[in-house]
Design a protein around this motif. Structure first.
Motif, PDB file in Angstrom:
ATOM      1  N   PHE A  57     -12.077   7.003  -5.331  1.00 26.79           N
ATOM      2  CA  PHE A  57     -11.767   5.785  -6.064  1.00 26.79           C
ATOM      3  C   PHE A  57     -11.244   4.754  -5.071  1.00 26.79           C
ATOM      4  O   PHE A  57     -10.766   5.101  -3.999  1.00 26.79           O
ATOM      5  N   LYS A  77     -11.691  12.193  -6.968  1.00 27.18           N
ATOM      6  CA  LYS A  77     -10.296  11.905  -6.607  1.00 27.18           C
ATOM      7  C   LYS A  77      -9.788  10.660  -7.326  1.00 27.18           C
ATOM      8  O   LYS A  77      -9.662   9.590  -6.751  1.00 27.18           O
ATOM      9  N   LYS A 103     -14.082   2.256   2.615  1.00 20.38           N
ATOM     10  CA  LYS A 103     -13.442   3.535   2.260  1.00 20.38           C
ATOM     11  C   LYS A 103     -14.484   4.636   2.116  1.00 20.38           C
ATOM     12  O   LYS A 103     -14.268   5.766   2.550  1.00 20.38           O
ATOM     13  N   LEU A 144      -8.378  12.538   0.311  1.00 16.70           N
ATOM     14  CA  LEU A 144      -9.814  12.269   0.207  1.00 16.70           C
ATOM     15  C   LEU A 144     -10.488  12.300   1.581  1.00 16.70           C
ATOM     16  O   LEU A 144     -11.569  12.884   1.746  1.00 16.70           O
ATOM     17  N   LYS A 157     -14.165   7.826   4.596  1.00 14.24           N
ATOM     18  CA  LYS A 157     -13.736   9.093   3.991  1.00 14.24           C
ATOM     19  C   LYS A 157     -14.916  10.005   3.678  1.00 14.24           C
ATOM     20  O   LYS A 157     -14.746  11.036   3.044  1.00 14.24           O
TER      21      LYS A 157
HETATM   22  N1  CTP Z   1      -6.266   8.888  -1.452  1.00 16.72           N
HETATM   23  C1  CTP Z   1      -5.955  10.187  -1.096  1.00 16.72           C
HETATM   24  N2  CTP Z   1      -4.825  10.440  -0.378  1.00 16.72           N
HETATM   25  C2  CTP Z   1      -4.007   9.443   0.006  1.00 16.72           C
HETATM   26  C3  CTP Z   1      -4.315   8.109  -0.341  1.00 16.72           C
HETATM   27  C4  CTP Z   1      -5.458   7.851  -1.089  1.00 16.72           C
HETATM   28  O1  CTP Z   1      -6.702  11.103  -1.445  1.00 16.72           O
HETATM   29  N3  CTP Z   1      -2.900   9.734   0.730  1.00 16.72           N
HETATM   30  C5  CTP Z   1      -7.508   8.653  -2.202  1.00 16.72           C
HETATM   31  C6  CTP Z   1      -7.311   8.169  -3.623  1.00 16.72           C
HETATM   32  O2  CTP Z   1      -7.191   9.262  -4.496  1.00 16.72           O
HETATM   33  C7  CTP Z   1      -8.593   7.386  -3.873  1.00 16.72           C
HETATM   34  C8  CTP Z   1      -8.963   6.871  -2.499  1.00 16.72           C
HETATM   35  O3  CTP Z   1      -8.245   7.665  -1.555  1.00 16.72           O
HETATM   36  O4  CTP Z   1      -9.640   8.243  -4.314  1.00 16.72           O
HETATM   37  C9  CTP Z   1      -8.686   5.428  -2.267  1.00 16.72           C
HETATM   38  O5  CTP Z   1      -7.351   5.140  -2.518  1.00 16.72           O
HETATM   39  P1  CTP Z   1      -6.827   3.672  -2.264  1.00 16.72           P
HETATM   40  O6  CTP Z   1      -5.351   3.628  -2.491  1.00 16.72           O
HETATM   41  O7  CTP Z   1      -7.698   2.694  -2.998  1.00 16.72           O
HETATM   42  O8  CTP Z   1      -7.164   3.489  -0.695  1.00 16.72           O
HETATM   43  P2  CTP Z   1      -6.388   3.801   0.623  1.00 16.72           P
HETATM   44  O9  CTP Z   1      -7.349   4.498   1.531  1.00 16.72           O
HETATM   45  O10 CTP Z   1      -5.095   4.490   0.355  1.00 16.72           O
HETATM   46  O11 CTP Z   1      -6.151   2.375   1.257  1.00 16.72           O
HETATM   47  P3  CTP Z   1      -5.212   1.157   0.741  1.00 16.72           P
HETATM   48  O12 CTP Z   1      -4.224   1.710  -0.258  1.00 16.72           O
HETATM   49  O13 CTP Z   1      -4.577   0.646   1.999  1.00 16.72           O
HETATM   50  O14 CTP Z   1      -6.157   0.156   0.117  1.00 16.72           O
END
Ligand code: CTP
Ligand code: CA
Length: 226
Positions: free
Chosen positions: A147, A97, A161, A132, A165
């Motif tokens: 990621f 992802k 995370k 994710l 997840k």
């Molecule tokens: N991701 C996802 N769907 C979302 C948000 C994030 O699948 N609605 C996935 C991204 O593709 C990535 C991972 O979750 O692989 C982490 O994304 P990140 O933005 O770093 O983390 P978040 O869980 O969204 O937390 P934050 O932005 O608050 O740090």
């Protein structure tokens, strides 16, 4: 570089990767998005292809052309990406992802262009589904790679995370670091598994980063948690 590619370490594997930044519209000509270029996701797709995998890329908005020799599914929003990924999840062996999915989307999507008026405009946003996390909940043998884009306390946030997840690996990058993160042609990532640090890479091209990451994935396959 040629080492991993020439060994076809992913022969017979189906890899699903997401790329780019989602687009969340609030009227016919306006939207919210982010700085993702799609380069990392596409580099993973290309490297996996060269390592012998059968590759599907689900790509939102990107700044660069998609690689050849892979199945390309274009989407726009987080909602569309969720649907595209879930419908292909069962047959995937590996899911990466790499996309920058919007965390919030406008509650309302106006049918006609918003007109300006006196005073301020307030946009109401609601959470998108965490794709994710949803994949983590529905895991049935897939090897799941997430990621994490961080600006502080990288290891702690990435490990959090990974656990939340239900990922097998999480690829963390410090987006404030020179040569890492959004837009550029290089990245510098740290990869974590359930036990902590698994791989720490220096600044490398996104293609080489992808090969090293997939080399690790190949070595872990079979050990994926259910
Ligand atoms: N991701 C996802 N769907 C979302 C948000 C994030 O699948 N609605 C996935 C991204 O593709 C990535 C991972 O979750 O692989 C982490 O994304 P990140 O933005 O770093 O983390 P978040 O869980 O969204 O937390 P934050 O932005 O608050 O740090
Ligand atoms: Ca996020």
């Amino acid at each position: 570089e040629k080492f991993f590619a020439s060994r076809k370490l992913l022969a017979g594997k189906r890899l699903l990767v997401t790329a780019g930044g989602t687009v969340e519209r609030f009227d016919p000509v306006r939207y919210l998005t982010n700085d993702s270029s799609g380069k990392m996701g596409f580099a993973i797709a290309e490297a996996a292809r060269d390592m012998g995998a059968e590759v599907t890329v689900v790509a939102a908005r990107t700044d660069v052309p998609a690689p050849g020799g892979v199945e390309l599914v274009r989407v726009e929003s987080a909602e569309q990406m969720l649907e595209a990924v879930l419908s292909r999840y069962a047959e995937a062996d590996i899911v990466v992802k790499a996309a920058a999915v919007a965390d919030y989307r406008p509650v309302e999507r106006h049918a006609s262009k918003l007109k300006k008026s006196a005073g301020t405009l307030t946009l109401e946003l609601e959470k998108t589904t965490d794709i994710l996390a949803e994949l983590g909940r529905r895991k049935s043998g897939q090897f799941l790679v997430g990621f994490a884009a961080e600006t502080e306390r990288l290891a702690e946030h990435a490990m959090d995370k990974l656990r939340r997840k239900n990922c097998d690996l999480i690829v963390a990058n410090d987006v404030t670091m020179e040569g890492a993160g959004f837009g550029g042609d290089t990245n510098a990532v740290q990869v974590f598994d359930r036990d902590g640090a698994a791989l720490s890479l220096p600044v490398l091209s996104k293609r080489e980063t992808a090969e090293r990451l997939l080399g690790l994935v190949a070595s872990r396959l079979g050990g994926a948690s259910p």
